[in-house]
Design an enzyme around this catalytic site. Structure first.
Site: not given
Ligand code: GNR
Ligand code: NI
Length: 172
Positions: A46, A51, A94-95, A136-137, A140
């Site tokens: 994702g 991000q 998480c990236l 999660h997204e 963000h």
């Protein structure tokens, strides 16, 4: 299409609330393609626009197996309509928090309304990893990271380690 650099939890930009997209124009289509490329290349399941330093309410996901067929989802202005009382625990990463993982408990299922990349309204009922990933997204988009669900001690330890790694590594 272009890869875009992913900002980390050391960047305060990640903490802002992203703004709704007013139109799904060519610039948005390019951003979507860049985000999909960046997510697959990372690789991640994702990615939220913030991000890649774009503070707009746009997320992409693909929770399919790496060796299987691709199944990308593009969600513009996503809204969580419903979450289940039943919960699930996943070991999340998480990236923007590279190389750190922790168990997070979230609703096991959710229903999300969004615009697709054609600008048409859609709803999705998600469970399993997709339900976790969507939450999660969407977090963000509201400036929330998975480490916010951990104790202050664990969160600060992870942030210090990410800072240390970024000092010691030349990150491209
Ligand atoms: O690649 C990712 N893996 C992941 C694993 C468990 C729960 C959530 C995620 S999302 C993450 C990519 C990312 O940082 N998205 O914002
Ligand atoms: Ni993330």
């Amino acid at each position: 299409m272009a890869l875009r650099p992913i900002i980390t939890c050391l960047d305060p930009a990640l903490r802002q609330t992203s703004a709704p997209l007013e139109q799904v124009d060519d610039a948005v289509q390019r951003l979507i393609d860049d985000m999909l490329l960046t997510m697959y290349e990372a690789p991640g399941i994702g990615l939220a626009a913030i991000q890649v330093a774009e503070p707009v309410r746009l997320i992409v996901t693909d929770v399919s197996d790496e060796d299987g067929e691709r199944n990308p989802h593009v969600l513009i202005n996503p809204e969580i309509l419903w979450t289940s009382d039943s919960r699930n625990v996943y070991n999340e990463g998480c990236l923007s928090v590279p190389e750190h993982y922790a168990e997070v408990e979230r609703p096991a299922e959710c229903r999300v309304r969004f615009l697709n990349r054609e600008g048409k309204e859609e709803e999705i009922h998600a469970d399993g990893l997709l339900a976790t990933c969507l939450q999660h997204e969407i977090d963000h988009l509201n400036g929330v990271l998975f480490i916010d669900y951990l104790s202050k001690l664990k969160r600060n330890m992870i942030i210090r380690k990410v800072a240390k790694a970024s000092r010691e590594t030349v990150m491209v």
